[in-house]
Structure formats: structure tokens, C-alpha cells
Design a protein around this motif. Sequence first.
Motif, PDB file in Angstrom:
ATOM      1  N   PRO A 130       0.832  -1.212   0.000  1.00  0.00           N
ATOM      2  CA  PRO A 130       0.000   0.000   0.000  1.00  0.00           C
ATOM      3  C   PRO A 130       0.862   1.255   0.000  1.00  0.00           C
ATOM      4  CG  PRO A 130       0.052  -0.970   2.187  1.00  0.00           C
ATOM      5  CD  PRO A 130       0.765  -1.929   1.277  1.00  0.00           C
ATOM      6  N   THR A 131       0.384   2.288  -0.646  1.00  0.00           N
ATOM      7  CA  THR A 131       1.037   3.587  -0.626  1.00  0.00           C
ATOM      8  C   THR A 131       0.004   4.630  -0.220  1.00  0.00           C
ATOM      9  OG1 THR A 131       0.522   4.178  -2.925  1.00  0.00           O
ATOM     10  CG2 THR A 131       2.497   2.845  -2.559  1.00  0.00           C
ATOM     11  N   SER A 132       0.458   5.857   0.006  1.00  0.00           N
ATOM     12  CA  SER A 132      -0.459   6.911   0.408  1.00  0.00           C
ATOM     13  C   SER A 132      -1.417   7.297  -0.708  1.00  0.00           C
ATOM     14  CB  SER A 132       0.321   8.150   0.867  1.00  0.00           C
ATOM     15  OG  SER A 132       1.182   8.602  -0.167  1.00  0.00           O
ATOM     16  N   SER A 133      -1.098   6.905  -1.956  1.00  0.00           N
ATOM     17  CA  SER A 133      -1.955   7.256  -3.092  1.00  0.00           C
ATOM     18  C   SER A 133      -2.594   6.045  -3.763  1.00  0.00           C
ATOM     19  CB  SER A 133      -1.145   8.036  -4.140  1.00  0.00           C
ATOM     20  OG  SER A 133      -0.023   7.275  -4.574  1.00  0.00           O
ATOM     21  N   GLY A 134      -2.328   4.844  -3.275  1.00  0.00           N
ATOM     22  CA  GLY A 134      -2.883   3.644  -3.887  1.00  0.00           C
ATOM     23  C   GLY A 134      -2.099   2.417  -3.485  1.00  0.00           C
ATOM     24  N   LYS A 135      -1.448   1.784  -4.464  1.00  0.00           N
ATOM     25  CA  LYS A 135      -0.660   0.585  -4.163  1.00  0.00           C
ATOM     26  C   LYS A 135       0.397   0.377  -5.232  1.00  0.00           C
ATOM     27  CE  LYS A 135      -3.758  -2.608  -6.641  1.00  0.00           C
ATOM     28  NZ  LYS A 135      -4.720  -1.583  -7.058  1.00  0.00           N
ATOM     29  N   ALA A 136       1.366  -0.471  -4.904  1.00  0.00           N
ATOM     30  CA  ALA A 136       2.361  -0.939  -5.857  1.00  0.00           C
ATOM     31  C   ALA A 136       2.316  -2.463  -5.851  1.00  0.00           C
ATOM     32  CB  ALA A 136       3.755  -0.448  -5.492  1.00  0.00           C
ATOM     33  N   VAL A 137       2.093  -3.062  -7.003  1.00  0.00           N
ATOM     34  CA  VAL A 137       2.107  -4.520  -7.139  1.00  0.00           C
ATOM     35  C   VAL A 137       3.438  -4.903  -7.771  1.00  0.00           C
ATOM     36  CG1 VAL A 137       0.876  -6.530  -8.014  1.00  0.00           C
ATOM     37  CG2 VAL A 137      -0.391  -4.428  -7.518  1.00  0.00           C
ATOM     38  N   TRP A 138       4.148  -5.847  -7.166  1.00  0.00           N
ATOM     39  CA  TRP A 138       5.498  -6.145  -7.609  1.00  0.00           C
ATOM     40  C   TRP A 138       5.742  -7.653  -7.683  1.00  0.00           C
ATOM     41  CZ3 TRP A 138       8.066  -9.185  -4.182  1.00  0.00           C
ATOM     42  CH2 TRP A 138       7.598  -9.167  -2.861  1.00  0.00           C
ATOM     43  N   ALA A 139       6.733  -8.033  -8.479  1.00  0.00           N
ATOM     44  CA  ALA A 139       7.162  -9.427  -8.558  1.00  0.00           C
ATOM     45  C   ALA A 139       8.666  -9.458  -8.753  1.00  0.00           C
ATOM     46  CB  ALA A 139       6.466 -10.152  -9.705  1.00  0.00           C
ATOM     47  N   MET A 140       9.313 -10.417  -8.104  1.00  0.00           N
ATOM     48  CA  MET A 140      10.767 -10.541  -8.154  1.00  0.00           C
ATOM     49  C   MET A 140      11.150 -11.752  -8.991  1.00  0.00           C
ATOM     50  SD  MET A 140      13.391 -10.666  -4.925  1.00  0.00           S
ATOM     51  CE  MET A 140      12.914  -9.009  -4.427  1.00  0.00           C
ATOM     52  N   VAL A 141      12.002 -11.513  -9.978  1.00  0.00           N
ATOM     53  CA  VAL A 141      12.446 -12.564 -10.893  1.00  0.00           C
ATOM     54  C   VAL A 141      13.913 -12.855 -10.619  1.00  0.00           C
ATOM     55  CG1 VAL A 141      12.670 -13.249 -13.303  1.00  0.00           C
ATOM     56  CG2 VAL A 141      10.834 -11.686 -12.622  1.00  0.00           C
ATOM     57  N   GLY A 142      14.231 -14.109 -10.358  1.00  0.00           N
ATOM     58  CA  GLY A 142      15.609 -14.498 -10.105  1.00  0.00           C
ATOM     59  C   GLY A 142      16.258 -15.089 -11.340  1.00  0.00           C
ATOM     60  N   LEU A 143      17.560 -15.272 -11.283  1.00  0.00           N
ATOM     61  CA  LEU A 143      18.296 -15.827 -12.430  1.00  0.00           C
ATOM     62  C   LEU A 143      17.869 -17.256 -12.730  1.00  0.00           C
ATOM     63  CD1 LEU A 143      21.909 -14.520 -11.701  1.00  0.00           C
ATOM     64  CD2 LEU A 143      20.247 -13.600 -13.324  1.00  0.00           C
ATOM     65  N   ASP A 144      17.350 -17.966 -11.699  1.00  0.00           N
ATOM     66  CA  ASP A 144      16.954 -19.354 -11.910  1.00  0.00           C
ATOM     67  C   ASP A 144      15.500 -19.492 -12.338  1.00  0.00           C
ATOM     68  OD1 ASP A 144      16.163 -18.348  -9.486  1.00  0.00           O
ATOM     69  OD2 ASP A 144      16.373 -20.230  -8.387  1.00  0.00           O
ATOM     70  N   ASP A 145      14.778 -18.394 -12.450  1.00  0.00           N
ATOM     71  CA  ASP A 145      13.385 -18.444 -12.890  1.00  0.00           C
ATOM     72  C   ASP A 145      13.337 -18.507 -14.410  1.00  0.00           C
ATOM     73  OD1 ASP A 145      12.278 -18.281 -10.300  1.00  0.00           O
ATOM     74  OD2 ASP A 145      12.619 -16.113 -10.286  1.00  0.00           O
ATOM     75  N   ARG A 146      12.681 -19.536 -14.926  1.00  0.00           N
ATOM     76  CA  ARG A 146      12.596 -19.742 -16.367  1.00  0.00           C
ATOM     77  C   ARG A 146      11.194 -20.190 -16.731  1.00  0.00           C
ATOM     78  NH1 ARG A 146      16.810 -17.597 -15.890  1.00  0.00           N
ATOM     79  NH2 ARG A 146      18.847 -18.148 -16.779  1.00  0.00           N
ATOM     80  N   PHE A 147      10.841 -20.045 -18.004  1.00  0.00           N
ATOM     81  CA  PHE A 147       9.580 -20.598 -18.499  1.00  0.00           C
ATOM     82  C   PHE A 147       9.664 -22.105 -18.508  1.00  0.00           C
ATOM     83  CE2 PHE A 147       8.796 -16.398 -20.572  1.00  0.00           C
ATOM     84  CZ  PHE A 147       7.557 -16.173 -19.984  1.00  0.00           C
TER      85      PHE A 147
END
Length: 252
Positions: free
Chosen positions: A235-252
Motif C-alpha cells: 500500500p502507498t499513500s496514493s494507492g498501491k504498488a504490485v510487484w514481482a521478483m524474478v531471479g536468475l533461476d526463474d525460467r519458463f
Amino acid sequence: MVEPSPAIRVDTDPQQDVPILVVDGVLDSSTYRGLRDTVIKAALDEPPAVVVDVERLRVPTASAWTVFTSARWHVSVWPDVPILLVSPEPEVRRAISGVGVARYVPIHASRESALEAVRGRSLQIRRRARTELPRSEGTVGMARAIVTDWLTEWDRREVIPIATTVATVFVENALDHTDSAPVLIVESYREAVTVAVEDGSDRLPVRHEDARRGAEMVSGLAIVSALCRAWGATPTSSGKAVWAMVGLDDRF
């Protein structure tokens, strides 16, 4: 200056690229969330740390000090910016430690001590880019192209396929479920790349599947969850931030 509520005033006094939030007022149930979101917003700008001077903050109930633990929890994975408190009063420092806050948010007797602790941290290079996107038919394609350009420039090409997929999901959700123009953020820090989208809605995202069609219809957030090492909404004072963390080992 940011005022989370009429009962609390927060002034910012930057020192050495570190924002010092000077809080004046009463911290209670009516001002808890506003103060928390103000601290979170300062951390989302990704300074080396956020220092909060609570010398003039009045806290009738000791448990309200956990507002700072809550703020730190929201930013502990991303952007992982430390939060430090300052109070010259030993009694206040004991009260903060007494409710367990100091285990996660260090409390210092002076600003100088807090800044010295920040300088003592081992800092690594953090690359970060941010842009506001228009609400238009080509916005999703623009977001994918921007993410590709930034990660190519930072020599993080290996995560471009997943990062652009994440950007697609987050931007589409912002366009479909809010009235605001999405703000795209991409960050490369340590061994991970984070993709985030800010919007002006305080409604936090949830995964939705179609109960009638079962596995045929999978939500975008389910895809993000499967592809990334971690994701969340802050949450932020004006809404929100949606985030995702991608690592070097993350692959399709």
C-alpha cells in the motif's frame, strides 16, 4: 511535507540522500494507517534507508509503535529498504523495544547514530527506472518494449521473457481494474530483477480463477506466482504498488 491525517504532521529533512521523516502528533488507531503508508512511500523511492525521528510523536498505547514493524514488513522483500527510528528519550526507546519493534526496526538515540549505521551497510549497485504509462490501446505493448530496453541496457537479457510477462499482467490489471495511469518500475538489484506497477487504487489484488471453466481460465496473478520467486502488493499513500521478483533461476 505529507500529512497522513489532521492529527499527525510529517516533515522531511533529507540528509546524505537519506530521508529523515520528522513526525509530530498523536499515533493512535485513527492515524496508524496514514503514518504507515507515509513511511512505506518514502521507502518505495528506494533511498539507502528511511530514518524516522519520533521525538515529537505521542503514543498513548505502546502497541501502536508496531506501525513501524508493519511498514518494514511491507518493504522487507522489495525494495528491502531499512527503516530506523530516532528518539533521544531512553524511556521511549525502552517502550519501543518492549513491544518487539526494535528486533526489526533499530532505534537510535540520535540522527547521527542512525546515519552512521546506514553508512556502515554494505551497499550494492541498484539500477532502477520508472515511467508513467498512458491509458491507451498500445499501453501493454509499450510496457513490454520499455522493460526489454531497460533490461538489455543493464545486461539482464536472460530475465526479459518473464519480466515482460509480469509487466503485461500488472499493466493489464491496472488498466482493467483502476481508473489511473499505471506507473511502471523496473529494478535490478543483486541477483534479482523486480517489476512493479503503481496505480491509484487502494484495492489489493487477489488471484481469480473461473469456477465454471476450471483450469482453462487461469488468472494473470496465478501465472506471476508460478513464474516468480516472490510477488506482493504494497500500500502507498496514493494507492498501491504490485510487484514481482524474478531471479536468475526463474525460467519458463
